[in-house]
Design a protein around this motif. Structure first.
Motif, mmCIF file in Angstrom:
data_model
loop_
_atom_site.group_PDB
_atom_site.id
_atom_site.type_symbol
_atom_site.label_atom_id
_atom_site.label_comp_id
_atom_site.label_asym_id
_atom_site.label_seq_id
_atom_site.Cartn_x
_atom_site.Cartn_y
_atom_site.Cartn_z
ATOM 1 N N GLN A 1 17.786 -5.997 5.628
ATOM 2 C CA GLN A 1 18.917 -5.166 5.255
ATOM 3 C C GLN A 1 18.473 -3.826 4.674
ATOM 4 N N LEU A 2 17.386 -3.819 3.909
ATOM 5 C CA LEU A 2 16.863 -2.559 3.392
ATOM 6 C C LEU A 2 16.499 -1.623 4.544
ATOM 7 N N LEU B 1 -0.066 -4.099 6.020
ATOM 8 C CA LEU B 1 -0.060 -5.464 5.492
ATOM 9 C C LEU B 1 1.217 -6.197 5.883
ATOM 10 N N THR B 2 2.346 -5.500 5.838
ATOM 11 C CA THR B 2 3.591 -6.122 6.296
ATOM 12 C C THR B 2 3.489 -6.480 7.772
ATOM 13 N N GLY B 3 2.836 -5.611 8.552
ATOM 14 C CA GLY B 3 2.616 -5.912 9.962
ATOM 15 C C GLY B 3 1.773 -7.156 10.157
ATOM 16 N N GLU B 4 0.765 -7.336 9.314
ATOM 17 C CA GLU B 4 -0.071 -8.538 9.388
ATOM 18 C C GLU B 4 0.738 -9.778 9.050
ATOM 19 N N GLU C 1 9.115 4.318 -2.353
ATOM 20 C CA GLU C 1 8.555 3.733 -1.135
ATOM 21 C C GLU C 1 7.555 2.628 -1.450
ATOM 22 N N THR C 2 6.741 2.841 -2.479
ATOM 23 C CA THR C 2 5.761 1.819 -2.864
ATOM 24 C C THR C 2 6.452 0.549 -3.326
ATOM 25 N N ALA D 1 11.041 3.168 7.094
ATOM 26 C CA ALA D 1 9.730 3.771 7.318
ATOM 27 C C ALA D 1 8.671 3.142 6.427
ATOM 28 N N ALA D 2 9.032 2.869 5.165
ATOM 29 C CA ALA D 2 8.075 2.282 4.223
ATOM 30 C C ALA D 2 7.622 0.903 4.686
#
Length: 210
Positions: free
Chosen positions: A106-107, A123-126, A59-60, A116-117
């Protein structure tokens, strides 16, 4: 570049991290998000122990791949706005480079674990919010120039483009060529010219945020 703790990475650690992320992108494209971590370490020319020290679980690693993709696209979006002679040129450059996001899309589609990850990462949301903000700017500027049809918003453009990022049929002889062809059709549909009236309301970038 900083570690998860916020401390700056040493040059060798940063190099290992970059090699692992680059290898993960390639392996995920070839094998999907459940590819063995050992294959990723081998492709990155690092030991499995080194990989797990940098990325303790799958996930990381998936999250860091998504962050890297979004960061690259955001940097390019800002460069396009600053460097291109017109807002339309900036939009075209922005959208073409944004195909870097195909892997992240695609992931998320192929694996609930990957989805979910990525979805739960602040940070991805930002990055996503910042990208939609840049797209809002370039869309409004291109409309002010008269180059982009006036009855669309950044949300409309983003949704249409997201469809292009989805997995294309593997039976196509040249997937990249097919994607470029669809991109050309999409851009022609966005140009300010006589066309059919669009149903519904204009979608903004805010409409696509949680």
């Amino acid at each position: 570049m900083k570690a998860e703790s916020g401390a700056p990475l040493r040059a060798d650690a940063r190099r290992n991290r970059d090699q692992i992320i680059a290898a993960a992108k390639t392996i995920f494209v070839e094998q999907g998000p459940d590819a063995p971590m050992e294959d990723i370490a081998r492709a990155a020319a690092v030991g499995v122990g080194t990989l797990y020290r940098r990325f303790p679980d799958r996930e990381t690693l998936i999250r860091e791949v998504a962050r890297d993709n979004f960061a690259r696209v955001l940097t390019e979006a800002r460069a396009a706005l600053a460097e291109e002679p017109t807002a339309w040129d900036a939009l075209v450059r922005f959208l073409r480079f944004s195909q870097e996001l195909r892997l992240s899309v695609q992931l998320a589609m192929l694996s609930p674990q990957a989805e979910a990850a990525i979805a739960c990462d602040p940070l991805t949301g930002e990055f996503r919010r910042a990208l939609l903000g840049e797209l809002e700017t370039v869309v409004k500027n291109a409309q002010a120039e008269g180059a982009l049809r006036p009855d669309v918003g950044a949300g409309d453009v983003a949704l249409v483009f997201t469809l292009l990022l989805r997995q294309l049929p593997n039976k196509l002889d040249n997937i990249e060529s097919a994607a470029e062809r669809v991109m050309g059709l999409m851009l022609d549909g966005l140009r300010a010219q006589p066309g059919s009236e669009l149903p519904g309301r204009v979608l903004t970038g805010e409409d696509l945020l949680p």
